[in-house]
Motif scaffolding. Structure first.
Motif, PDB file in Angstrom:
ATOM      1  N   UNK A  51      45.913  41.563  80.565  1.00  0.00           N
ATOM      2  CA  UNK A  51      45.787  41.808  79.123  1.00  0.00           C
ATOM      3  C   UNK A  51      44.316  41.848  78.731  1.00  0.00           C
ATOM      4  N   UNK A  52      44.053  42.345  77.535  1.00  0.00           N
ATOM      5  CA  UNK A  52      42.676  42.325  77.043  1.00  0.00           C
ATOM      6  C   UNK A  52      42.213  40.885  76.819  1.00  0.00           C
ATOM      7  N   UNK A  53      43.122  40.016  76.400  1.00  0.00           N
ATOM      8  CA  UNK A  53      42.757  38.600  76.222  1.00  0.00           C
ATOM      9  C   UNK A  53      42.304  37.986  77.545  1.00  0.00           C
ATOM     10  N   UNK A  54      42.995  38.309  78.631  1.00  0.00           N
ATOM     11  CA  UNK A  54      42.615  37.776  79.950  1.00  0.00           C
ATOM     12  C   UNK A  54      41.260  38.325  80.384  1.00  0.00           C
ATOM     13  N   UNK A  75      28.941  34.875  92.822  1.00  0.00           N
ATOM     14  CA  UNK A  75      29.384  34.191  91.612  1.00  0.00           C
ATOM     15  C   UNK A  75      30.430  34.996  90.845  1.00  0.00           C
ATOM     16  N   UNK A  76      30.258  36.314  90.791  1.00  0.00           N
ATOM     17  CA  UNK A  76      31.235  37.128  90.067  1.00  0.00           C
ATOM     18  C   UNK A  76      32.574  37.163  90.811  1.00  0.00           C
ATOM     19  N   UNK A  77      32.533  37.138  92.131  1.00  0.00           N
ATOM     20  CA  UNK A  77      33.771  37.082  92.910  1.00  0.00           C
ATOM     21  C   UNK A  77      34.538  35.803  92.594  1.00  0.00           C
ATOM     22  N   UNK A  78      33.826  34.705  92.508  1.00  0.00           N
ATOM     23  CA  UNK A  78      34.464  33.434  92.147  1.00  0.00           C
ATOM     24  C   UNK A  78      35.101  33.541  90.761  1.00  0.00           C
ATOM     25  N   UNK A  79      34.378  34.103  89.809  1.00  0.00           N
ATOM     26  CA  UNK A  79      34.910  34.257  88.449  1.00  0.00           C
ATOM     27  C   UNK A  79      36.156  35.144  88.451  1.00  0.00           C
ATOM     28  N   UNK A  80      36.140  36.221  89.238  1.00  0.00           N
ATOM     29  CA  UNK A  80      37.300  37.103  89.329  1.00  0.00           C
ATOM     30  C   UNK A  80      38.507  36.352  89.878  1.00  0.00           C
ATOM     31  N   UNK A  81      38.294  35.541  90.903  1.00  0.00           N
ATOM     32  CA  UNK A  81      39.391  34.786  91.503  1.00  0.00           C
ATOM     33  C   UNK A  81      39.963  33.779  90.514  1.00  0.00           C
ATOM     34  N   UNK A  82      39.091  33.070  89.809  1.00  0.00           N
ATOM     35  CA  UNK A  82      39.534  32.060  88.838  1.00  0.00           C
ATOM     36  C   UNK A  82      40.367  32.692  87.724  1.00  0.00           C
ATOM     37  N   UNK A  83      39.999  33.924  87.324  1.00  0.00           N
ATOM     38  CA  UNK A  83      40.637  34.552  86.169  1.00  0.00           C
ATOM     39  C   UNK A  83      41.636  35.644  86.539  1.00  0.00           C
ATOM     40  N   UNK A  84      42.017  35.710  87.800  1.00  0.00           N
ATOM     41  CA  UNK A  84      43.107  36.585  88.222  1.00  0.00           C
ATOM     42  C   UNK A  84      42.813  38.071  88.141  1.00  0.00           C
ATOM     43  N   UNK A  85      41.565  38.451  88.302  1.00  0.00           N
ATOM     44  CA  UNK A  85      41.225  39.872  88.286  1.00  0.00           C
ATOM     45  C   UNK A  85      41.701  40.546  89.559  1.00  0.00           C
ATOM     46  N   UNK A 138      33.915  35.873  79.040  1.00  0.00           N
ATOM     47  CA  UNK A 138      33.326  34.772  78.276  1.00  0.00           C
ATOM     48  C   UNK A 138      33.333  33.437  79.025  1.00  0.00           C
ATOM     49  N   UNK A 139      33.868  33.411  80.235  1.00  0.00           N
ATOM     50  CA  UNK A 139      34.041  32.162  80.971  1.00  0.00           C
ATOM     51  C   UNK A 139      32.717  31.592  81.477  1.00  0.00           C
ATOM     52  N   UNK A 140      32.678  30.276  81.696  1.00  0.00           N
ATOM     53  CA  UNK A 140      31.494  29.668  82.303  1.00  0.00           C
ATOM     54  C   UNK A 140      31.199  30.249  83.689  1.00  0.00           C
ATOM     55  N   UNK A 141      32.253  30.605  84.417  1.00  0.00           N
ATOM     56  CA  UNK A 141      32.068  31.159  85.772  1.00  0.00           C
ATOM     57  C   UNK A 141      31.341  32.498  85.713  1.00  0.00           C
ATOM     58  N   UNK A 142      31.767  33.370  84.804  1.00  0.00           N
ATOM     59  CA  UNK A 142      31.111  34.672  84.733  1.00  0.00           C
ATOM     60  C   UNK A 142      29.763  34.584  84.020  1.00  0.00           C
ATOM     61  N   UNK A 143      29.632  33.648  83.117  1.00  0.00           N
ATOM     62  CA  UNK A 143      28.329  33.428  82.469  1.00  0.00           C
ATOM     63  C   UNK A 143      27.271  33.088  83.523  1.00  0.00           C
TER      64      UNK A 143
END
Length: 96
Positions: A62-65, A24-34, A71-76
């Protein structure tokens, strides 16, 4: 705008269940460009008494990213999957 890094030290208590968090965290990273800089791997303490077990470092533009990722639903969903199976210490650091 300076880049930002999310740095975490994780103590995993249930490696089998932790695999769901990783998925799940990998998916969140991909969605948010980590950009994954460190995810696991051997740790060699050079100074001090810090004994981290599992290190993770992510780079964001950025810190905003980075905050949007956290705070995203994916990482939540990932955090919920991690509850009770790992202890996480995480910081957001502004880079250069």
């Amino acid at each position: 705008m300076p880049s930002a890094y999310v740095i975490a030290n994780v103590d995993v208590h249930d490696p089998v269940q932790y695999e769901q968090y990783k998925k799940l965290s990998t998916h969140a990273m991909q969605v948010h460009g980590a950009e994954i800089c460190i995810r696991g791997g051997a740790v060699d303490v050079l100074e001090g008494d810090w004994q981290p077990s599992r290190m993770v470092m992510l780079k964001f533009p950025s810190t905003d990213a980075a905050r949007a990722f956290y705070d995203s639903p994916e990482y939540r969903a990932a955090r919920q999957a991690r509850a009770g199976i790992a202890d996480m210490r995480m910081v957001l650091v502004e880079g250069m």
